[in-house]
Design a protein around this motif. Structure first.
Motif, PDB file in Angstrom:
ATOM      1  N   PRO A 113      -0.504  -6.921   7.171  1.00  0.00           N
ATOM      2  CA  PRO A 113      -1.578  -7.384   8.060  1.00  0.00           C
ATOM      3  C   PRO A 113      -2.946  -7.292   7.388  1.00  0.00           C
ATOM      4  O   PRO A 113      -3.135  -6.531   6.432  1.00  0.00           O
ATOM      5  CB  PRO A 113      -1.493  -6.413   9.250  1.00  0.00           C
ATOM      6  N   ASP A 114      -3.893  -8.056   7.906  1.00  0.00           N
ATOM      7  CA  ASP A 114      -5.251  -8.037   7.369  1.00  0.00           C
ATOM      8  C   ASP A 114      -5.785  -6.607   7.309  1.00  0.00           C
ATOM      9  O   ASP A 114      -5.712  -5.864   8.295  1.00  0.00           O
ATOM     10  CB  ASP A 114      -6.184  -8.882   8.244  1.00  0.00           C
ATOM     11  N   GLY A 115      -6.299  -6.237   6.163  1.00  0.00           N
ATOM     12  CA  GLY A 115      -6.894  -4.921   5.997  1.00  0.00           C
ATOM     13  C   GLY A 115      -5.935  -3.854   5.512  1.00  0.00           C
ATOM     14  O   GLY A 115      -6.369  -2.811   5.002  1.00  0.00           O
ATOM     15  N   ALA A 116      -4.635  -4.084   5.648  1.00  0.00           N
ATOM     16  CA  ALA A 116      -3.673  -3.044   5.278  1.00  0.00           C
ATOM     17  C   ALA A 116      -3.617  -2.838   3.769  1.00  0.00           C
ATOM     18  O   ALA A 116      -3.579  -1.696   3.287  1.00  0.00           O
ATOM     19  CB  ALA A 116      -2.293  -3.381   5.824  1.00  0.00           C
ATOM     20  N   GLN A 117      -3.598  -3.927   3.009  1.00  0.00           N
ATOM     21  CA  GLN A 117      -3.544  -3.781   1.558  1.00  0.00           C
ATOM     22  C   GLN A 117      -4.806  -3.100   1.032  1.00  0.00           C
ATOM     23  O   GLN A 117      -4.744  -2.236   0.146  1.00  0.00           O
ATOM     24  CB  GLN A 117      -3.374  -5.148   0.893  1.00  0.00           C
ATOM     25  N   THR A 118      -5.952  -3.457   1.596  1.00  0.00           N
ATOM     26  CA  THR A 118      -7.210  -2.822   1.195  1.00  0.00           C
ATOM     27  C   THR A 118      -7.181  -1.330   1.500  1.00  0.00           C
ATOM     28  O   THR A 118      -7.612  -0.503   0.686  1.00  0.00           O
ATOM     29  CB  THR A 118      -8.396  -3.481   1.931  1.00  0.00           C
ATOM     30  N   ALA A 119      -6.652  -0.976   2.672  1.00  0.00           N
ATOM     31  CA  ALA A 119      -6.559   0.433   3.056  1.00  0.00           C
ATOM     32  C   ALA A 119      -5.619   1.192   2.127  1.00  0.00           C
ATOM     33  O   ALA A 119      -5.900   2.335   1.732  1.00  0.00           O
ATOM     34  CB  ALA A 119      -6.084   0.548   4.499  1.00  0.00           C
ATOM     35  N   ALA A 120      -4.502   0.574   1.775  1.00  0.00           N
ATOM     36  CA  ALA A 120      -3.549   1.221   0.866  1.00  0.00           C
ATOM     37  C   ALA A 120      -4.171   1.420  -0.512  1.00  0.00           C
ATOM     38  O   ALA A 120      -3.997   2.472  -1.144  1.00  0.00           O
ATOM     39  CB  ALA A 120      -2.279   0.390   0.765  1.00  0.00           C
ATOM     40  N   ASN A 121      -4.910   0.418  -0.978  1.00  0.00           N
ATOM     41  CA  ASN A 121      -5.545   0.516  -2.295  1.00  0.00           C
ATOM     42  C   ASN A 121      -6.587   1.629  -2.340  1.00  0.00           C
ATOM     43  O   ASN A 121      -6.771   2.287  -3.371  1.00  0.00           O
ATOM     44  CB  ASN A 121      -6.205  -0.815  -2.660  1.00  0.00           C
ATOM     45  N   ALA A 122      -7.271   1.847  -1.221  1.00  0.00           N
ATOM     46  CA  ALA A 122      -8.357   2.826  -1.187  1.00  0.00           C
ATOM     47  C   ALA A 122      -7.876   4.247  -0.914  1.00  0.00           C
ATOM     48  O   ALA A 122      -8.604   5.214  -1.177  1.00  0.00           O
ATOM     49  CB  ALA A 122      -9.380   2.423  -0.123  1.00  0.00           C
ATOM     50  N   ALA A 123      -6.668   4.396  -0.400  1.00  0.00           N
ATOM     51  CA  ALA A 123      -6.175   5.714   0.003  1.00  0.00           C
ATOM     52  C   ALA A 123      -5.921   6.619  -1.199  1.00  0.00           C
ATOM     53  O   ALA A 123      -5.526   6.161  -2.272  1.00  0.00           O
ATOM     54  CB  ALA A 123      -4.891   5.559   0.809  1.00  0.00           C
ATOM     55  N   ALA A 124      -6.142   7.913  -0.990  1.00  0.00           N
ATOM     56  CA  ALA A 124      -5.855   8.893  -2.037  1.00  0.00           C
ATOM     57  C   ALA A 124      -4.379   9.267  -2.050  1.00  0.00           C
ATOM     58  O   ALA A 124      -3.813   9.590  -3.096  1.00  0.00           O
ATOM     59  CB  ALA A 124      -6.712  10.141  -1.830  1.00  0.00           C
ATOM     60  N   THR A 125      -3.754   9.228  -0.869  1.00  0.00           N
ATOM     61  CA  THR A 125      -2.349   9.612  -0.733  1.00  0.00           C
ATOM     62  C   THR A 125      -1.601   8.557   0.066  1.00  0.00           C
ATOM     63  O   THR A 125      -2.114   8.043   1.062  1.00  0.00           O
ATOM     64  CB  THR A 125      -2.214  10.973  -0.012  1.00  0.00           C
ATOM     65  N   ILE A 126      -0.394   8.256  -0.371  1.00  0.00           N
ATOM     66  CA  ILE A 126       0.485   7.342   0.350  1.00  0.00           C
ATOM     67  C   ILE A 126       1.649   8.149   0.920  1.00  0.00           C
ATOM     68  O   ILE A 126       2.302   8.909   0.198  1.00  0.00           O
ATOM     69  CB  ILE A 126       1.042   6.241  -0.575  1.00  0.00           C
ATOM     70  N   ILE A 127       1.891   7.995   2.215  1.00  0.00           N
ATOM     71  CA  ILE A 127       3.027   8.655   2.865  1.00  0.00           C
ATOM     72  C   ILE A 127       4.051   7.595   3.244  1.00  0.00           C
ATOM     73  O   ILE A 127       3.712   6.589   3.866  1.00  0.00           O
ATOM     74  CB  ILE A 127       2.589   9.420   4.131  1.00  0.00           C
ATOM     75  N   VAL A 128       5.302   7.823   2.862  1.00  0.00           N
ATOM     76  CA  VAL A 128       6.410   6.953   3.254  1.00  0.00           C
ATOM     77  C   VAL A 128       7.519   7.828   3.831  1.00  0.00           C
ATOM     78  O   VAL A 128       7.451   9.055   3.767  1.00  0.00           O
ATOM     79  CB  VAL A 128       6.936   6.123   2.058  1.00  0.00           C
ATOM     80  N   GLU A 129       8.532   7.192   4.387  1.00  0.00           N
ATOM     81  CA  GLU A 129       9.611   7.974   4.988  1.00  0.00           C
ATOM     82  C   GLU A 129      10.251   8.907   3.966  1.00  0.00           C
ATOM     83  O   GLU A 129      10.503  10.076   4.252  1.00  0.00           O
ATOM     84  CB  GLU A 129      10.667   7.046   5.602  1.00  0.00           C
ATOM     85  N   SER A 130      10.540   8.382   2.782  1.00  0.00           N
ATOM     86  CA  SER A 130      11.136   9.211   1.733  1.00  0.00           C
ATOM     87  C   SER A 130      10.591   8.788   0.378  1.00  0.00           C
ATOM     88  O   SER A 130      10.635   7.601   0.036  1.00  0.00           O
ATOM     89  CB  SER A 130      12.662   9.090   1.736  1.00  0.00           C
ATOM     90  N   ASP A 131      10.091   9.749  -0.399  1.00  0.00           N
ATOM     91  CA  ASP A 131       9.608   9.402  -1.735  1.00  0.00           C
ATOM     92  C   ASP A 131      10.768   9.155  -2.700  1.00  0.00           C
ATOM     93  O   ASP A 131      10.563   8.713  -3.835  1.00  0.00           O
ATOM     94  CB  ASP A 131       8.669  10.480  -2.286  1.00  0.00           C
ATOM     95  N   GLU A 132      11.998   9.401  -2.242  1.00  0.00           N
ATOM     96  CA  GLU A 132      13.168   9.083  -3.061  1.00  0.00           C
ATOM     97  C   GLU A 132      13.312   7.582  -3.272  1.00  0.00           C
ATOM     98  O   GLU A 132      14.084   7.140  -4.121  1.00  0.00           O
ATOM     99  CB  GLU A 132      14.432   9.650  -2.405  1.00  0.00           C
ATOM    100  N   VAL A 133      12.557   6.818  -2.504  1.00  0.00           N
ATOM    101  CA  VAL A 133      12.578   5.370  -2.644  1.00  0.00           C
ATOM    102  C   VAL A 133      12.102   4.936  -4.032  1.00  0.00           C
ATOM    103  O   VAL A 133      12.388   3.821  -4.477  1.00  0.00           O
ATOM    104  CB  VAL A 133      11.697   4.737  -1.540  1.00  0.00           C
ATOM    105  N   LEU A 134      11.402   5.824  -4.733  1.00  0.00           N
ATOM    106  CA  LEU A 134      10.880   5.493  -6.057  1.00  0.00           C
ATOM    107  C   LEU A 134      11.943   5.526  -7.149  1.00  0.00           C
ATOM    108  O   LEU A 134      11.723   5.007  -8.243  1.00  0.00           O
ATOM    109  CB  LEU A 134       9.747   6.464  -6.426  1.00  0.00           C
ATOM    110  N   ASP A 135      13.077   6.144  -6.872  1.00  0.00           N
ATOM    111  CA  ASP A 135      14.117   6.258  -7.899  1.00  0.00           C
ATOM    112  C   ASP A 135      15.486   6.205  -7.233  1.00  0.00           C
ATOM    113  O   ASP A 135      16.023   7.227  -6.808  1.00  0.00           O
ATOM    114  CB  ASP A 135      13.949   7.569  -8.674  1.00  0.00           C
TER     115      ASP A 135
END
Length: 359
Positions: A113-135
């Protein structure tokens, strides 16, 4: 000695909602869905890339205006069910943001949605359901340490829990997806469900290496050197599924297969509602378009909602709180966790945050 064959008969009554629980959990609640569905990608072909579903609501509006109006009314009554992107504020902190996601690779969903990508880019920390998604490989190895969560370890198989007729249904459904029954016979039904509840086009994109929304958000953050925090492990998500009765899972699996291509229409309708931010309409829609009378008051649905959604909402809110209290966070979790009196939006407000839907 062969395991005792237990039959779990399926009937048409409540078939739709039972099957939809699989789809809801795979797409809107559980981030581990595509980890297991990747096992099917070798069987998919480029022709599977075309999505064939249609939105069921225009047809419902024309055929049964009263039922359509009821869906709209139920959606309007759902607290916090009219948005997927929220701003989280508390005095003295930089704003944080909450995005409800679908665990799919559909290009329309990947465009936030509008503004979400900008907010994600500016954030210091990203929270997701599981960081295991990275590997995925590391996550799979971790799950192998607890085989009882995904495999029958008592000597039985999926077919030993089904009637001969249900075995035929399962075998035919797997064959349609390029899978052999022998390859999945020791897997528990919720793992097999991850192969059959998702559209072929979704699995085809996965085969090409396209990341689903939550995973892409985490990957982008990791590449940018941001902290990526997970709220759960995949093992915890599987344990939640494992807590539900085996009969429930077997019935849902078989009924999902029996619905066949109709599942594509359901997935398309959910995506359309999601893109409009109307997540409060998803469950009422499922009831309205059901070919048989069904209700979320069904005890099976209540158990599913409690263990897969509500219990995990509390865990997510509690574990996210310390990081949210530092400010400047972008949090992305399945959209099914946001609405309702016990949804994440309400729970974060109880923690003292001001949570406002973004336009």
């Amino acid at each position: 000695m062969k395991p005792f064959k237990r039959a779990y008969p399926t009937t048409r009554k409540g078939q739709w909602i039972a099957a939809m629980r699989n789809t809801l959990s795979m797409i809107l609640a559980l981030g581990l869905a595509l980890l297991f569905s990747s096992a099917t990608t070798q069987a998919q072909t480029p022709s599977d890339h075309a999505c064939t579903g249609k939105n069921l609501l225009p047809e419902l509006q024309q055929r049964d205006p009263q039922a359509y109006a009821k869906v709209a009314a139920e959606a309007a009554k759902t607290p916090n069910g009219q948005a997927i992107f929220w701003k989280i504020e508390k005095p003295g902190l930089k704003p944080s943001y909450l995005l409800g996601t679908m665990h799919v690779t559909d290009p329309r969903v990947l465009t936030m949605p509008d503004g979400a990508q900008t907010a994600a880019n500016a954030a210091a920390t990203i929270i997701v359901e599981s960081d295991e998604v990275l590997d995925d490989k590391k996550a799979a190895i971790a799950l192998m340490a607890k085989p009882e969560l995904s495999m029958f370890t008592d000597g039985s198989t999926i077919t030993s829990h089904l009637t001969p007729e249900q075995v035929k249904t399962l075998e035919a459904g797997l064959k349609k997806r390029g899978l052999a029954l022998a390859a999945v016979n020791r897997m528990k039904p919720w793992i097999i469900a991850s192969f059959v509840a998702l559209p072929a086009c979704e699995l085809a994109r996965k085969a090409e290496g396209v990341s689903f929304l939550d995973k892409r958000i985490a990957q982008d953050a990791a590449k940018a050197g941001k902290r990526v925090m997970g709220l759960e492990t995949y093992a915890e998500q599987l344990a939640a599924l494992n807590d539900l009765p085996m009969a429930f899972h077997l019935k849902s699996l078989i009924e999902t297969l029996q619905l066949g291509d109709r599942m594509n229409d359901v997935n398309e309708t959910m995506i359309d509602l999601y893109l409009k931010g109307d997540i409060g309409a998803i469950v009422p829609m499922l009831e309205a378009v059901s070919p048989e009378p069904s209700s979320t008051k069904d005890p099976d649905y209540a158990a599913f909602e409690q263990r897969i959604v509500l219990d995990r909402n509390k865990i997510m809110a509690a574990r996210a709180a310390p990081t949210l209290n530092q400010g400047n966070v972008f949090m992305a979790v399945g959209a099914l966790h946001l609405p309702g009196k016990a949804g994440l939006v309400a729970l974060l407000r109880q923690q003292g945050f001001t949570v406002t839907a973004m336009p």
